[in-house]
Motif scaffolding. Sequence first.
Motif, PDB file in Angstrom:
ATOM      1  N   ASP B 286       0.862  -1.184   0.000  1.00  0.00           N
ATOM      2  CA  ASP B 286       0.000   0.000   0.000  1.00  0.00           C
ATOM      3  C   ASP B 286       0.897   1.232   0.000  1.00  0.00           C
ATOM      4  O   ASP B 286       1.328   1.711   1.042  1.00  0.00           O
ATOM      5  N   ASP B 288       0.351   4.372  -1.057  1.00  0.00           N
ATOM      6  CA  ASP B 288      -0.171   5.699  -0.724  1.00  0.00           C
ATOM      7  C   ASP B 288      -0.936   5.701   0.588  1.00  0.00           C
ATOM      8  O   ASP B 288      -1.559   6.709   0.957  1.00  0.00           O
ATOM      9  N   ARG B 292      -5.558   0.412   0.433  1.00  0.00           N
ATOM     10  CA  ARG B 292      -5.660  -0.492  -0.712  1.00  0.00           C
ATOM     11  C   ARG B 292      -4.257  -0.863  -1.174  1.00  0.00           C
ATOM     12  O   ARG B 292      -3.409   0.018  -1.345  1.00  0.00           O
ATOM     13  N   ASP B 294      -1.412  -1.663  -3.502  1.00  0.00           N
ATOM     14  CA  ASP B 294      -0.993  -1.356  -4.867  1.00  0.00           C
ATOM     15  C   ASP B 294       0.029  -2.402  -5.331  1.00  0.00           C
ATOM     16  O   ASP B 294       0.485  -3.230  -4.537  1.00  0.00           O
ATOM     17  N   TYR B 296       3.627  -3.141  -7.684  1.00  0.00           N
ATOM     18  CA  TYR B 296       4.762  -2.647  -8.458  1.00  0.00           C
ATOM     19  C   TYR B 296       5.410  -3.850  -9.129  1.00  0.00           C
ATOM     20  O   TYR B 296       5.772  -4.828  -8.458  1.00  0.00           O
ATOM     21  N   LEU B 306       3.852   0.576 -12.131  1.00  0.00           N
ATOM     22  CA  LEU B 306       3.251   0.806 -10.816  1.00  0.00           C
ATOM     23  C   LEU B 306       1.751   0.955 -11.020  1.00  0.00           C
ATOM     24  O   LEU B 306       1.300   1.820 -11.781  1.00  0.00           O
ATOM     25  N   TYR B 307       1.013   0.086 -10.353  1.00  0.00           N
ATOM     26  CA  TYR B 307      -0.437   0.104 -10.496  1.00  0.00           C
ATOM     27  C   TYR B 307      -1.075   0.580  -9.197  1.00  0.00           C
ATOM     28  O   TYR B 307      -0.896  -0.042  -8.146  1.00  0.00           O
ATOM     29  N   LYS B 308      -1.797   1.649  -9.312  1.00  0.00           N
ATOM     30  CA  LYS B 308      -2.502   2.185  -8.140  1.00  0.00           C
ATOM     31  C   LYS B 308      -3.843   1.479  -8.012  1.00  0.00           C
ATOM     32  O   LYS B 308      -4.613   1.382  -8.969  1.00  0.00           O
ATOM     33  N   ASN B 309      -4.102   1.009  -6.816  1.00  0.00           N
ATOM     34  CA  ASN B 309      -5.361   0.316  -6.540  1.00  0.00           C
ATOM     35  C   ASN B 309      -6.455   1.354  -6.321  1.00  0.00           C
ATOM     36  O   ASN B 309      -6.388   2.175  -5.403  1.00  0.00           O
ATOM     37  N   PHE B 315      -7.562  -1.087 -11.141  1.00  0.00           N
ATOM     38  CA  PHE B 315      -6.230  -0.513 -10.994  1.00  0.00           C
ATOM     39  C   PHE B 315      -5.976   0.517 -12.091  1.00  0.00           C
ATOM     40  O   PHE B 315      -6.543   0.436 -13.181  1.00  0.00           O
ATOM     41  N   SER B 322       4.464   8.539 -11.350  1.00  0.00           N
ATOM     42  CA  SER B 322       5.265   8.088 -10.207  1.00  0.00           C
ATOM     43  C   SER B 322       6.764   8.180 -10.482  1.00  0.00           C
ATOM     44  O   SER B 322       7.558   8.330  -9.563  1.00  0.00           O
ATOM     45  N   PHE B 370       1.762   9.360  -4.832  1.00  0.00           N
ATOM     46  CA  PHE B 370       2.222   8.457  -5.895  1.00  0.00           C
ATOM     47  C   PHE B 370       3.348   9.055  -6.729  1.00  0.00           C
ATOM     48  O   PHE B 370       3.530   8.712  -7.894  1.00  0.00           O
TER      49      PHE B 370
END
Lengths: 343, 586
Positions: B286, B288, B292, B294, B296, B306-309, B315, B322, B370
């Motif tokens: 997580d 951030d 949730r 995330d 990498y 890098l996928y932000k949830n 995503f 980032s 991020f």
Amino acid sequence: MTHSVRIPLVFAALVLGDPAPSSAVDLWARGARLEAIDAARKEVEQDPRPETWNRLVTWQLAVHRHRGALADAERCGAPCNAERAEALYRLGEYERAVPLLAERDPLACLWKIDALEALGRFAESDAVLDRARARVALDAQFLGAEGRRAARNGDFAAAERAFRAALDVDAFDGEARFGLGRALVGLGRKEEGLAALAEHRRLLPLLDGVEFARQSLDLGPVHAPNWTALGDAERALPRLDRAEAAYRRAAELGRPEELTANALRWSRLLLEDRGDVQAAVDLLVRTARETPDARLLVRAGDVLLAAQRPGEAVARFTEALALRPKDAEIAKRLAAARAGASR
Amino acid sequence: MRHAHRLDASGVLLAITAAGAIAACSREVPAPRGESEHATTATLPRLGFEDVTLASGIDFVHDAGVTSAKQLPETMGGGIAVFDADEDGDQDIYFVQSGPLPISGGAPDRFVYQKGLKRPTNRLFLNDGRAHFTDGTASAGDAAFSRYGMGVAVGDANGDGHEDLYLSVLGDDALLQGDGRARFRDVTATSGISQPGWSTGAAFFDADDDGDLDLFVTSYVVIDLAEPPWCGERKDGWRSYCHPDRFPGAEDGYWQNRGDGTFEDHTQAAGFADPNGKGLCVVASDLDGDGRVDLYVANDSTENRLYKNLGGGRFEDATLVSGTGVDRYGRTEASMGVASGDVDGDLDLDLFVTGFDDESDTLYANQGDFVFEDRTVQAGLELATRIPVGFGCVLEDLDQDGRLDLAIANGHIIDNIALYHDGKTHAQRALAFRGTDDGRFADVTLELAASVTKEPYVGRGLLAADLDGDHRPELVLTQCNGSPRIFANRGGNHGLVIAGTPHGTRVELVGADGKIIGVREAIPTPSYLGQGPREPRFGLATGVLARALRVRVGTGAWQEIRFATPLQEGRVRLTREADGRFALAR
């Protein structure tokens, strides 16, 4: 260490001229590099002039014999200081490399900045960069270093200026494109930054393609297909002048069976990117004279036909058919060209 | 040499495992830890390890199935998991085997395993709690898996309370269901998972905050074993392993848990899109702090991702903003292993990625929102990591002084690299760095020259785990085509281990003055093709005490749990009440 500062040495080593004819030089020119180094070592034993030492060390560097190069550069002494510095840099021995890296040599100067940064000696690297910028006004790599320094110090406005200046010099400079995007994000101009970063993402595989081609060349600098591959990669960017230079080098080095593929690619550049029909046709025909290959002549015919020059196309297809008399496809195209010429 | 030989003090430490009172939940976010919580240089505990491989009883040898064709998979393997397979309270070790390569299935990315051919298997070693292991493979059921293995992920996929295993292999991956007694059953056929090709890293994590574990699997490249390209000079002995640029990338897979331990392919629906990526490793974290988890993904020679949830199993590709897709020069990296951890004490999680030679490993410092910054140089990690080829890495408080340290397993992929570069070697020494203030590291490789960094290895996996119960992390290093090494931690303080935390729990440690002095996640660390223990572990500088924990599962509320008496070390076990709140086990 940036990729862009690694490669020129290979080319430099390739063209390292020696006025005196020697078996070592001949071997090197033929691509028998390890054998050439052995011969160069014998030459040094017989004639330990700075020139022969220098050649031995430089060649070792070109084939990544960094430890060997370092040992010989140390035996050579002051005349080989530049090579010694490079060997130390390549081996990651930055503390020892830094005092030897000459700032007047742009490449060595970039290495010095890089080495000092890696050592965490930022004040010194900044000073070297400042001196270099005073000497070298418009160089994408120095401008990139300046942008990187500004970003590291949180001065994103200065970073933006430096990276934009670098891009003015070289629009395909990946570091500058990425740095610009990051600087803009740092300045709070996120949308602009993302646009620059998206462009960087688009370019990345193309830049990697160039890098990969250069690595192949690094292994086989006299292998013509490696130059053709570099031409293709440069053309994809597109950096047409560099692509053409690579194709030209491939044509110089290529064995007959390697020339056709190179000429076909090169002619596409001339035709599709430069719009120069005549240059493309001349290249194809010239190459066909060196290496009789129907594909070259068929391609020349096709180009001429597309350019509404069916009469000339007839001549090219006729020559091609002479090389492959039973080829129905060539015969069909010849007929089409003749029909066009008769109208 | 600063090798210490302190004896195991776990008996003393276990007595500290304390009961405590549950304090009221607090949403106040205390300030980041202050200098006062750190040890001063004068009081730094010393780092010290001892090679205990022989005494450990582990006799596993990784077989890469090396051929003269220089098939790329031969040089990539060495997966490992450290987890409690038999639920006896200590950490067991599961080694992933490779063995002879399968044959080509007649097309790229198709692999056929010849029937009747006896193959070496993965092996499970059971710990007696004192870092002495016995081979439990024979009774481990399908854990004696024998396809050409790469990596392993650990997680309770079906929610039965027991850890399951996901095995990434050359060919069809496998899901093994654990029963908590070190026995496993292959349930791939009914799991819904179909992950052919060459997969590498994997991670279980709760992507959609629904309480079950979903799965992300990285895929490397598409190869055809029938037609291995010739790379390197065409001379006897000079053939070399090819650069991954010679092969097309392969798409990673995301498998969403239906809630019963079966899965559906949600790769596209979830927003994952990197068809050309060459993934080797994934870390779930997580990044951030929104609750949730995330992701990498470390890609080899293509842009990392890098996928932000976003929640709900969706995503967003946050790579560009980032800055974690490439290094500070804007170049793709040959990323291998990855670790996350708070290296600069600002209570968010940073990323560390290992890479190839002539490029450094990279530290991405989390700047919030991020945005990350490549601070490799500033952290003092540039110089030492440039020449080696880095693989496994751990961000762990090895000396338990309150700061994360770093260890890296190195080893070239090209076995004859010395022919091409006379300054480079196939086997390479590991590196070790001690975390200092403000996210900087000091190279302490020489301090460990009697143990971890003594011998050059063809290093691949590297995990930190307390194997002997003294609350100090040992290091387990795997080699490609070689034997693993176990290094017992004999230096430093003893740490504070938080057991009983569900997968994905974020844990913050509250110091005696009420400030948060550390953050961890109950998520197995991947390193390279592996999974370390899930239990969060904190080190505390001499004289520093913790008075409470703050815990949060997913996007749930934070809960503060106060210790009866302030602690510096030991093992704390949490239990979950019927209402979902945590309590200290009594």
